[in-house]
Motif scaffolding. Structure first.
Motif, PDB file in Angstrom:
ATOM      1  N   GLN A 177       0.838  -1.199   0.000  1.00 13.46           N
ATOM      2  CA  GLN A 177       0.000   0.000   0.000  1.00 13.46           C
ATOM      3  C   GLN A 177       0.872   1.248   0.000  1.00 13.46           C
ATOM      4  O   GLN A 177       0.530   2.264  -0.625  1.00 13.46           O
ATOM      5  CB  GLN A 177      -0.928   0.014   1.227  1.00 13.46           C
ATOM      6  N   HIS A 181       0.728   4.155  -2.738  1.00 13.96           N
ATOM      7  CA  HIS A 181       0.410   5.509  -2.287  1.00 13.96           C
ATOM      8  C   HIS A 181       1.488   6.527  -2.653  1.00 13.96           C
ATOM      9  O   HIS A 181       1.185   7.669  -3.035  1.00 13.96           O
ATOM     10  CB  HIS A 181       0.195   5.487  -0.778  1.00 13.96           C
ATOM     11  N   TRP A 199     -10.129  -7.700  -0.318  1.00 13.17           N
ATOM     12  CA  TRP A 199     -10.140  -6.693   0.758  1.00 13.17           C
ATOM     13  C   TRP A 199      -8.940  -5.757   0.607  1.00 13.17           C
ATOM     14  O   TRP A 199      -9.072  -4.532   0.684  1.00 13.17           O
ATOM     15  CB  TRP A 199     -10.097  -7.386   2.116  1.00 13.17           C
ATOM     16  N   GLU A 202      -9.330  -3.431  -2.394  1.00 12.23           N
ATOM     17  CA  GLU A 202     -10.205  -2.285  -2.111  1.00 12.23           C
ATOM     18  C   GLU A 202      -9.451  -1.221  -1.325  1.00 12.23           C
ATOM     19  O   GLU A 202      -9.626  -0.014  -1.565  1.00 12.23           O
ATOM     20  CB  GLU A 202     -11.457  -2.744  -1.349  1.00 12.23           C
ATOM     21  N   LYS A 203      -8.626  -1.660  -0.385  1.00 18.42           N
ATOM     22  CA  LYS A 203      -7.796  -0.708   0.362  1.00 18.42           C
ATOM     23  C   LYS A 203      -6.829   0.013  -0.575  1.00 18.42           C
ATOM     24  O   LYS A 203      -6.576   1.214  -0.430  1.00 18.42           O
ATOM     25  CB  LYS A 203      -7.014  -1.431   1.465  1.00 18.42           C
ATOM     26  N   LYS A 205      -7.280   0.890  -3.586  1.00 18.38           N
ATOM     27  CA  LYS A 205      -7.995   1.975  -4.265  1.00 18.38           C
ATOM     28  C   LYS A 205      -8.039   3.214  -3.381  1.00 18.38           C
ATOM     29  O   LYS A 205      -7.900   4.341  -3.856  1.00 18.38           O
ATOM     30  CB  LYS A 205      -9.415   1.531  -4.619  1.00 18.38           C
ATOM     31  N   GLU A 206      -8.215   3.003  -2.076  1.00 17.93           N
ATOM     32  CA  GLU A 206      -8.246   4.130  -1.144  1.00 17.93           C
ATOM     33  C   GLU A 206      -6.891   4.839  -1.096  1.00 17.93           C
ATOM     34  O   GLU A 206      -6.824   6.050  -0.877  1.00 17.93           O
ATOM     35  CB  GLU A 206      -8.629   3.648   0.259  1.00 17.93           C
ATOM     36  N   PHE A 207      -5.808   4.073  -1.312  1.00 16.84           N
ATOM     37  CA  PHE A 207      -4.470   4.655  -1.251  1.00 16.84           C
ATOM     38  C   PHE A 207      -3.964   5.123  -2.611  1.00 16.84           C
ATOM     39  O   PHE A 207      -2.804   5.504  -2.743  1.00 16.84           O
ATOM     40  CB  PHE A 207      -3.487   3.667  -0.621  1.00 16.84           C
ATOM     41  N   THR A 212      -6.979  -2.356 -10.168  1.00 16.56           N
ATOM     42  CA  THR A 212      -6.603  -3.501  -9.337  1.00 16.56           C
ATOM     43  C   THR A 212      -6.817  -4.787 -10.128  1.00 16.56           C
ATOM     44  O   THR A 212      -7.695  -4.861 -10.992  1.00 16.56           O
ATOM     45  CB  THR A 212      -7.429  -3.562  -8.037  1.00 16.56           C
ATOM     46  N   MET A 309      -1.297   9.743   3.501  1.00 18.20           N
ATOM     47  CA  MET A 309      -2.438   9.298   4.305  1.00 18.20           C
ATOM     48  C   MET A 309      -1.963   8.263   5.323  1.00 18.20           C
ATOM     49  O   MET A 309      -2.341   7.087   5.276  1.00 18.20           O
ATOM     50  CB  MET A 309      -3.506   8.700   3.393  1.00 18.20           C
ATOM     51  N   GLU A 312      -4.565   6.582   7.982  1.00 16.22           N
ATOM     52  CA  GLU A 312      -5.511   5.653   7.389  1.00 16.22           C
ATOM     53  C   GLU A 312      -4.925   4.246   7.245  1.00 16.22           C
ATOM     54  O   GLU A 312      -5.651   3.281   7.037  1.00 16.22           O
ATOM     55  CB  GLU A 312      -5.972   6.163   6.023  1.00 16.22           C
ATOM     56  N   SER A 315      -4.605  -0.093  11.034  1.00 17.84           N
ATOM     57  CA  SER A 315      -5.835  -0.892  11.025  1.00 17.84           C
ATOM     58  C   SER A 315      -6.202  -1.462  12.394  1.00 17.84           C
ATOM     59  O   SER A 315      -7.375  -1.679  12.678  1.00 17.84           O
ATOM     60  CB  SER A 315      -5.714  -2.042  10.020  1.00 17.84           C
TER      61      SER A 315
END
Length: 353
Positions: A177, A181, A199, A202-203, A205-207, A212, A309, A312, A315
Motif C-alpha cells: 500500500q 500511495h 479486501w 479495495e484498500k 484503491k483508497e491509497f 486492481t 495518508m 488511514e 488498522s
C-alpha cells in the motif's frame, strides 16, 4: 520511574511473551524515551530473519524523552521523537558510495532493547545520524509509519519511474500500500495493485491505485494489458517474498522497464530467470534494503506537508499485554495493515478510531 518495565519478547513465531526487563541505563551522550506507540513489521514474521532469540519485539517506535544524558544539548525531556532503529556512519567505503544501509555498521546499531517495551535507550550515534523532533501537526500514529514507509520511499528512488509511467505493485499488504500511495509522488501515472485478497485491493484503491487485479480470478498479464493500452508496466514492484511471485512479476514488466524487489527471499532460495529474455528485454532489476537518514528526513517532510495518508494505514491497536494476539494477526496477514502496540495503554481518543 520504576527500575523494571514490561516488554514483549519474541522467542519464536508461536511464542511471544510479556516479560519484565530492566529499564535501560543511559550514558552521558544518550537519552531514554518512553514508548508512545510501536508498529509491528511483517519482516518480524520471517523466522530466518531473526539473528538471535529471544529479542524484544518491534523496531518502529515513537517515543517521548524522559531522561537526557549530561552532555546532550539538542533534546530535552518532553520532546516527541522518531529515531530510526538502525543508523549508519559517513566514514566507510559503502557509506561514501551511498550504501549506508549495507555497511555492517548500520545493522549493528540498535535501539535498546527494542520497540514493544515501555522505555528504550537511544545511543549518541542515533542522535547524530537519524533522530527527529516531530512537528505538532504529525500525530503519533502517523509517525509510526516513518520507519516502514521511509523504506518504501528509499525503494522508489531506484525504480527509474518517469513522469506518467505505469507502475504495478505485486502484493498489497501494508508495504505494498505504501508503494501504491507514494508512487505518484515519483511521477507514476497509472498505479495497478495486484493481490489475491479483494479486501486488500479495495484498500489499495483508497491509497491511490487506479486499477486492481486479482491474479487468482483473472490472467494478470492480459488484465494489465487491458488497462494499459496493450502494454505491460514500466515498473513492477514485487513485495511478496516468494520465488513464484517474483517469476510472475517479471512477466508484467515491459521491455526496457524496471523490476524492483521489495522484500527478500529466504537465504538459499533460487530464483531462475530466462537468460534470453534477461538479455534482450533490457529489464533493470533493483532492490533497496531498509532506509537511511536521507530517506527518513524526506518522508517526515512529506508527512508534515500532508501528502501522505499515514493514519488511514493503521488498522489495529493493541495493549502491550495483548502483544501475542497482535503478532498472530500480523503473521496471518489477512484483513490488517499496520498493527500498533501501545506499551502504556491505548489513548482514549484512539480506542474507537
Amino acid at each position: 520511574m520504576t527500575q523494571m518495565m514490561k516488554a514483549a519478547v519474541y522467542h519464536s513465531l508461536e511464542d511471544i511473551r510479556l516479560e519484565e526487563r530492566p529499564v535501560p541505563e543511559i550514558g552521558a551522550e544518550e537519552i531514554l524515551l518512553r514508548t508512545l506507540a510501536c508498529g509491528l513489521c511483517g519482516g518480524e514474521t520471517m523466522a530466518w530473519y531473526k539473528k538471535s532469540e529471544p529479542k524484544v519485539l518491534g523496531h518502529e517506535p515513537i517515543g517521548e524523552v524522559v531522561k537526557v544524558g549530561s552532555e546532550v544539548t539538542d533534546f530535552k525531556v518532553g520532546d516527541r521523537l522518531f529515531v530510526n532503529h538502525h543508523v549508519g556512519r559517513v566514514d566507510s567505503h559503502l557509506s561514501r558510495r551511498g550504501h549506508f544501509t549495507r555497511d555492517p555498521f548500520y545493522s549493528s546499531m540498535k535501539l535498546d532493547p527494542g520497540g514493544v517495551c515501555e522505555y528504550y535507550r537511544v545511543t549518541a550515534q542515533h542522535l547524530r545520524m537519524d533522530a527527529h523532533k516531530l512537528p505538532e501537526s504529525v500525530s503519533t500514529e502517523a509517525a509510526v509509519t516513518i520507519e516502514p514507509w521511509s523504506c518504501v520511499l528509499s525503494g522508489l528512488k531506484v525504480c527509474n519511474i518517469q513522469p506518467g509511467d505505469t507502475v504495478a505493485v505485486v502484493g498489497a499488504g501494508f508495504m505494498g500500500q505504501g508503494f501504491v500511495h507514494l508512487a505518484p509522488l515519483f511521477g507514476a501515472g497509472k498505479v495497478v495493485a495486484l493481490d489475491f485478497s479483494d479486501w486488500r485491493l479495495e484498500k489499495a484503491k483508497e491509497f491511490g491505485a487506479t486499477h486492481t487485479i486479482n491474479p487468482k480470478t483473472e490472467d494478470a498479464v492480459q488484465a494489465l494489458k487491458a488497462v494499459n493500452n496493450g502494454r505491460l508496466a514500466d515498473t513492477v514492484i514485487v513485495i511478496a517474498p516468494f520465488p513464484q511471485a517474483w517469476a510472475d512479476a517479471e512477466k508484467l514488466v515491459e521491455v526496457g522497464g524496471t523490476m524492483h524487489l521489495g522484500a527478500p527471499l529466504a537465504p538459499g532460495t533460487d530464483w531462475v530467470r530466462d537468460g534470453s529474455r534477461a538479455y534482450f528485454d533490457q529489464i533493470t532489476i533493483t532492490s533497496r534494503y531498509s532506509s537511511d537518514h536521507t530517506d527518513t528526513y524526506s518522508y517526515i517532510r512529506l508527512l508534515e506537508s500532508g501528502r501522505i495518508m499515514a493514519e488511514e494505514a493503521i488498522s489495529h491497536r493493541f495493549e502491550i499485554e495483548d502483544s501475542a494476539e497482535a503478532f498472530e494477526m500480523l503473521r496471518l496477514a489477512e484483513k490488517s495493515l499496520k498493527i500498533v502496540v501501545y506499551p502504556h495503554g491505548i489513548p482514549e481518543e484512539m480506542k474507537n478510531a
